[in-house]
Scaffold this active site. Structure first.
Site, PDB file in Angstrom:
ATOM      1  N   CYS A 318       2.887  -4.826   1.478  1.00 16.59           N
ATOM      2  CA  CYS A 318       2.456  -5.932   1.240  1.00 16.59           C
ATOM      3  C   CYS A 318       2.373  -7.194   2.310  1.00 16.59           C
ATOM      4  O   CYS A 318       3.334  -7.482   2.741  1.00 16.59           O
ATOM      5  CB  CYS A 318       3.210  -6.617  -0.297  1.00 16.59           C
ATOM      6  SG  CYS A 318       2.195  -7.819  -1.177  1.00 16.59           S
ATOM      7  N   ARG A 417      -7.109  -4.201  -8.710  1.00 18.17           N
ATOM      8  CA  ARG A 417      -5.916  -4.998  -8.562  1.00 18.17           C
ATOM      9  C   ARG A 417      -5.993  -5.987  -7.504  1.00 18.17           C
ATOM     10  O   ARG A 417      -5.561  -7.170  -7.817  1.00 18.17           O
ATOM     11  CB  ARG A 417      -4.602  -3.736  -7.935  1.00 18.17           C
ATOM     12  CG  ARG A 417      -3.483  -4.564  -8.185  1.00 18.17           C
ATOM     13  CD  ARG A 417      -2.149  -3.410  -7.484  1.00 18.17           C
ATOM     14  NE  ARG A 417      -0.824  -3.643  -8.168  1.00 18.17           N
ATOM     15  CZ  ARG A 417      -0.115  -4.515  -7.644  1.00 18.17           C
ATOM     16  NH1 ARG A 417      -0.296  -5.143  -6.620  1.00 18.17           N
ATOM     17  NH2 ARG A 417       1.069  -4.484  -8.635  1.00 18.17           N
TER      18      ARG A 417
HETATM   19  P1  RVP Z   1       7.870  -1.213  -2.114  1.00 17.06           P
HETATM   20  O1  RVP Z   1       8.687  -0.663  -2.820  1.00 17.06           O
HETATM   21  O2  RVP Z   1       8.481  -2.392  -1.234  1.00 17.06           O
HETATM   22  O3  RVP Z   1       7.119  -0.225  -1.276  1.00 17.06           O
HETATM   23  O4  RVP Z   1       6.979  -2.028  -2.923  1.00 17.06           O
HETATM   24  C1  RVP Z   1       6.123  -1.328  -3.888  1.00 17.06           C
HETATM   25  C2  RVP Z   1       5.219  -2.334  -4.695  1.00 17.06           C
HETATM   26  O5  RVP Z   1       4.344  -3.456  -4.067  1.00 17.06           O
HETATM   27  C3  RVP Z   1       4.578  -1.902  -5.786  1.00 17.06           C
HETATM   28  O6  RVP Z   1       5.091  -1.460  -7.131  1.00 17.06           O
HETATM   29  C4  RVP Z   1       3.340  -2.850  -6.066  1.00 17.06           C
HETATM   30  O7  RVP Z   1       4.122  -3.863  -6.916  1.00 17.06           O
HETATM   31  C5  RVP Z   1       3.345  -3.785  -4.463  1.00 17.06           C
HETATM   32  N1  RVP Z   1       2.140  -3.353  -3.990  1.00 17.06           N
HETATM   33  C6  RVP Z   1       1.322  -2.168  -3.929  1.00 17.06           C
HETATM   34  N2  RVP Z   1       0.545  -2.381  -3.014  1.00 17.06           N
HETATM   35  C7  RVP Z   1       0.616  -3.542  -2.395  1.00 17.06           C
HETATM   36  C8  RVP Z   1      -0.152  -4.162  -1.702  1.00 17.06           C
HETATM   37  O8  RVP Z   1      -1.144  -3.332  -0.710  1.00 17.06           O
HETATM   38  N3  RVP Z   1      -0.117  -5.506  -1.109  1.00 17.06           N
HETATM   39  N4  RVP Z   1       1.528  -4.171  -3.009  1.00 17.06           N
END
Ligand code: RVP
Length: 498
Positions: A318, A417
């Site tokens: 993210c 989203r």
């Molecule tokens: P991680 O477990 O740190 O990989 O995080 C997963 C979470 O990140 C997802 O459940 C969602 O809330 C968030 N996410 C998914 N896509 C993205 C993005 O592209 N920014 N973020």
């Protein structure tokens, strides 16, 4: 002037747990990881309790039916992603709900008139050595026979000869009817010395194949998360754009729980969508999020959310914080929302579970999230590393890696989203990359669970609610973190796969 929230935005890395007194009967074997998934009233218990506190991120790179099956078999819950057509997502739900441990839908199928060459090609593609010969060459066609790799040899038999010349016809193949139980099927596999037992319906159509290996495999999962009909449970993500069509279709397909999936859940759109879902499908639990503070928790709880997801900007893929300057350290967010959940319970008598979503970079972060008040966690990066995740497994000089990409990346194109008011992405909020490959989900999760149990025992707790109520945390300095690492030259690489 803008309001400055008191306190620093803190991450899990800034905390450690202090050991509490461990009683004689507080052992890893005594730890019960059960935790509520959905809202319940005081004095009752949640209608769905996870057996282990893990859910999979609502992401293309993570939550395939295969992963949801593996996770539910280990007591957690997969949330099938919604970045696809309603029909495709419905098919995913049906795949999980139809999963019958030990009963395999045949993926290696041919017609009797197909050539042995084609049979060979199909077996090479699936890697399986038993093929069902069906009238239409499909997994549910009328079963006419079986053929295995032992029945023909590419050099000995004419590759242009039909499969029918080497198959064992159904009249000579031991098979069972659809009402057979797994233990009955297993008894026949052993008594009749069979490798495979096909199961057919009253019209002779193939339903499943039962193999010896799968029966023993099923015994490995005592904590499976199942519904009243003993089918695995599954969750599904929904969005605030097409929920009026998607929610009914998913409910009809048998989804056990839904979740509005948004990078910013503190919105009137989500509240409106939650109210609509609770009005039309009051019996189907539905979560909301994501949010990072107590006010937003209350907003969604009042709109009817059955659980609330916490976390903005902390995900491994993210870049929302870089792009929009929005987010909050995950530890501060969970602590704030957990306090709001407890006040909400005191005022209303309703307990609304919270989920810590994203940014869990080490196994011990799961324990920290629970200690800070989360009822369960959601993980993307963690699950993307396993065989069952949909990303491709790619060889590199340092070993295998798996693809992992964010829902806000150009690759995912999840405008529901991340769209900025348009049906497209004006800028990315996620990246597209790789994570180290970690093998089979059940094996990896077993290690994480073992660490969680050990941490809880050190903190003197054998249940999640007790752990939440009694855990003591301390903020750490850089120096004390440093002190926690090994300071000798390591003989070989050791340590956690996560
Ligand atoms: P991680 O477990 O740190 O990989 O995080 C997963 C979470 O990140 C997802 O459940 C969602 O809330 C968030 N996410 C998914 N896509 C993205 C993005 O592209 N920014 N973020």
């Amino acid at each position: 002037m803008a309001q400055i929230i008191a306190g620093v935005s803190r991450t899990f890395n800034e905390y450690l747990l202090l050991p509490n007194r461990t009683a004689l009967d507080c052992s890893v074997a005594a730890v019960d990881l059960r935790t509520p998934l959905v809202r319940y009233a005081a004095g009752q218990s949640s209608t769905i309790e996870l057996r282990t506190p893990f859910t999979s991120a609502i992401m293309q790179a993570v939550s395939s039916p295969e992963l949801a099956i593996a996770l539910a078999r280990n007591g957690g819950l997969g949330f099938l992603h919604h970045n696809r057509s309603i029909d495709e997502q419905v098919e995913d739900v049906v795949t999980v709900k139809n999963f019958k441990a030990g009963f395999v839908v045949s993926d290696t199928n041919v017609r009797p008139e197909d050539s042995l060459r084609r049979l060979n090609e199909v077996m090479a593609r699936t890697g399986h050595s038993t093929a069902a010969v069906t009238e239409n060459g499909g997994a549910t066609g009328r079963l006419l026979g079986l053929v295995t790799s032992r029945d023909f040899h590419p050099q000995r038999h004419d590759p242009d000869a039909p499969v029918s010349s080497r198959m064992r016809p159904i009249t000579e193949v031991a098979h069972a009817t659809a009402d057979v139980t797994l233990s009955e099927a297993n008894a026949r596999l052993w008594e009749e010395r069979l490798d495979c037992l096909p199961v057919v319906d009253e019209l002779g159509r193939l339903r499943h194949l039962v193999f010896r290996a799968d029966y023993t495999d099923n015994k490995r999962f005592p904590a499976q998360l199942v519904d009243d009909a003993k089918r695995l449970r599954v969750g599904a993500g929904v969005n605030t754009h097409d929920y009026r069509e998607r929610v009914p279709a998913l409910v009809e397909a048998g989804a056990d729980v839904l979740c509005f999936d948004s990078s910013d859940g503190y919105s009137d759109w989500q509240a409106e969508a939650l109210r609509w879902a609770k009005k039309h499908y009051p019996e189907v639990p539905i979560g909301g999020g994501n949010i990072v503070d107590g006010d937003a928790f209350r907003f969604l709880a009042e709109a009817g959310a059955d659980f609330v997801k916490v976390g903005v900007g902390g995900g491994a893929i993210c870049i929302t914080r870089d792009q929009k300057g929005i987010g909050r350290g995950q530890a501060s967010a969970v602590l704030d929302v957990a306090a709001a959940r407890d006040s909400y319970r005191e005022e209303t008598g309703e307990y609304v579970p919270i989920c810590s979503d994203g940014g869990l970079a080490h196994d011990y972060h799961v324990a920290l999230a629970l200690a800070m008040g989360a009822d369960f966690v959601m993980m993307g990066r963690y699950f993307a590393r396993f065989d069952q995740a949909p990303g491709a497994k790619v060889p590199t000089r340092e070993g295998f890696v798996k693809e992992y990409w964010g829902e806000g990346s150009n690759r995912a194109r999840n405008w529901q989203r991340y769209g900025q008011g348009t049906q497209g992405l004006l800028f990315e909020e996620g990246v597209d990359g790789f994570v180290p490959y970690a093998g089979d989900l059940s094996e990896g999760l077993a290690t994480t669970i073992a660490k969680l149990r050990a941490t809880m025992v050190s903190c003197g707790a054998t249940t999640v609610p007790r752990f939440q109520a009694t855990a003591r945390l301390t903020l750490v300095s850089d120096q004390s973190l440093q002190e926690g690492h090994a300071t000798v030259t390591l003989r070989e690489t050791t340590g956690s796969p996560s």
